[in-house]
Design an enzyme around this catalytic site. Structure first.
Site, PDB file in Angstrom:
ATOM      1  N   HIS A  63      24.564 -12.030  58.809  1.00  0.00           N
ATOM      2  CA  HIS A  63      24.693 -10.671  59.325  1.00  0.00           C
ATOM      3  C   HIS A  63      24.029  -9.678  58.375  1.00  0.00           C
ATOM      4  O   HIS A  63      23.732 -10.004  57.225  1.00  0.00           O
ATOM      5  CB  HIS A  63      26.164 -10.293  59.510  1.00  0.00           C
ATOM      6  CG  HIS A  63      26.781 -10.879  60.749  1.00  0.00           C
ATOM      7  ND1 HIS A  63      27.191 -12.193  60.810  1.00  0.00           N
ATOM      8  CD2 HIS A  63      27.040 -10.334  61.965  1.00  0.00           C
ATOM      9  CE1 HIS A  63      27.693 -12.431  62.019  1.00  0.00           C
ATOM     10  NE2 HIS A  63      27.606 -11.325  62.733  1.00  0.00           N
ATOM     11  N   LYS A  93      27.886  -5.187  57.041  1.00  0.00           N
ATOM     12  CA  LYS A  93      29.077  -5.770  57.662  1.00  0.00           C
ATOM     13  C   LYS A  93      30.163  -5.932  56.613  1.00  0.00           C
ATOM     14  O   LYS A  93      29.925  -6.470  55.524  1.00  0.00           O
ATOM     15  CB  LYS A  93      28.746  -7.120  58.304  1.00  0.00           C
ATOM     16  CG  LYS A  93      29.925  -7.732  59.073  1.00  0.00           C
ATOM     17  CD  LYS A  93      29.482  -8.936  59.877  1.00  0.00           C
ATOM     18  CE  LYS A  93      30.646  -9.609  60.582  1.00  0.00           C
ATOM     19  NZ  LYS A  93      31.338  -8.711  61.531  1.00  0.00           N
TER      20      LYS A  93
END
Length: 266
Positions: free
Chosen positions: A154, A158
């Protein structure tokens, strides 16, 4: 009849995409946009389109008191989400939640709230239809390939690790294969954590780097072969068809439903 939607976290990256999707869907109407950022901005300007006459507010209660909403969509963070959810349920509204990083205790509370108020809550770790299929295929493969590890990648903004998608995938794998196979050797980690997290026998590795959006590979190993199932979200647009489907279907639910697959008839 149009489904009137309030989006919380409307100023965030996912929130803006959700607002755009709602505005362009003929079955939906954007009834409110809530965020502590960009207060007073026209949501049209915020998403890079023409003004629509709807301004961002930081007061969810006041937004709901107008009585014009039927569904609240939450893409905030794990700290704000529960307060938003409690308020929405008190108003008798259905909820679609894409916020991740919530605890088991919080999810249990959501389940209780939904049952008590007889509303529907759809909580999903991932709204990309391809990601849901990836998890579904992994669950099938786990019946034949019990040795498996998950690599999720990600963007570097995040907050939670591992991702909700990785944890959901691990849960589905466990439901299909049962007990983890025994270790072939006694491993020695020369650097603590280098083998990833261990979720009841499923190793999960989390990468956080600029350039990524949301990606996951599930790697199975067997005698003389490997099987990899991978999904890549190249932009946040990939999540919007699933979010819009959830908005349209959540009114038919009662209680909390965890995972988009539950409304896809897989």
């Amino acid at each position: 009849m149009l489904i009137r939607v309030v989006v919380t976290g409307a100023g965030g990256r996912m929130g803006r995409e959700v607002c755009r999707g709602v505005l362009h869907d003929p079955e939906l109407e954007l009834a409110g946009a809530v965020d502590v950022r960009s207060v007073g901005a026209d949501i049209g300007d915020l998403i890079g389109e023409r003004p629509v006459g709807l301004r961002v507010t930081e007061d969810l209660r006041r937004c709901l008191e107008t009585g014009q909403a039927s569904v609240v969509v939450d893409f905030t963070n794990s700290q704000a989400c529960m307060g938003n959810a409690r308020l929405a349920v008190r108003f008798g509204l259905n909820l679609v939640i894409g916020t991740t990083g919530m605890s088991t205790r919080e999810i249990d509370e959501l389940h209780t709230l939904a049952e008590e108020q007889e509303v529907g809550i759809l909580l999903a770790p991932n709204f990309a239809l391809g990601a849901v299929l990836m998890m579904h295929f992994a669950q099938i493969a786990a019946r034949y390939f019990p040795q498996v590890e998950i690599i999720e990648m990600h963007h570097d903004q995040k907050l939670d690790a591992p991702s909700g998608t990785a944890l959901k995938t691990a849960e589905l794998i466990l439901s299909a294969r049962g007990e983890a196979p025994g270790a072939k050797v006694q491993e020695q980690e020369r650097l603590a954590g280098c083998r990833g997290g261990n979720y009841e026998g499923v190793r999960i590795h989390s990468l956080r780097l600029p350039g990524f959006v949301a990606h996951q590979k599930v790697v199975f190993g067997g005698n003389g072969q490997t099987l990899s199932i991978q999904h890549d979200s190249l932009s946040r647009e990939s999540f919007i068809p699933g979010v819009l489907l959830a908005i349209k279907e959540v009114g038919r639910l009662r209680g909390l439903v965890y995972g988009l697959e539950n409304i896809l008839n897989l």
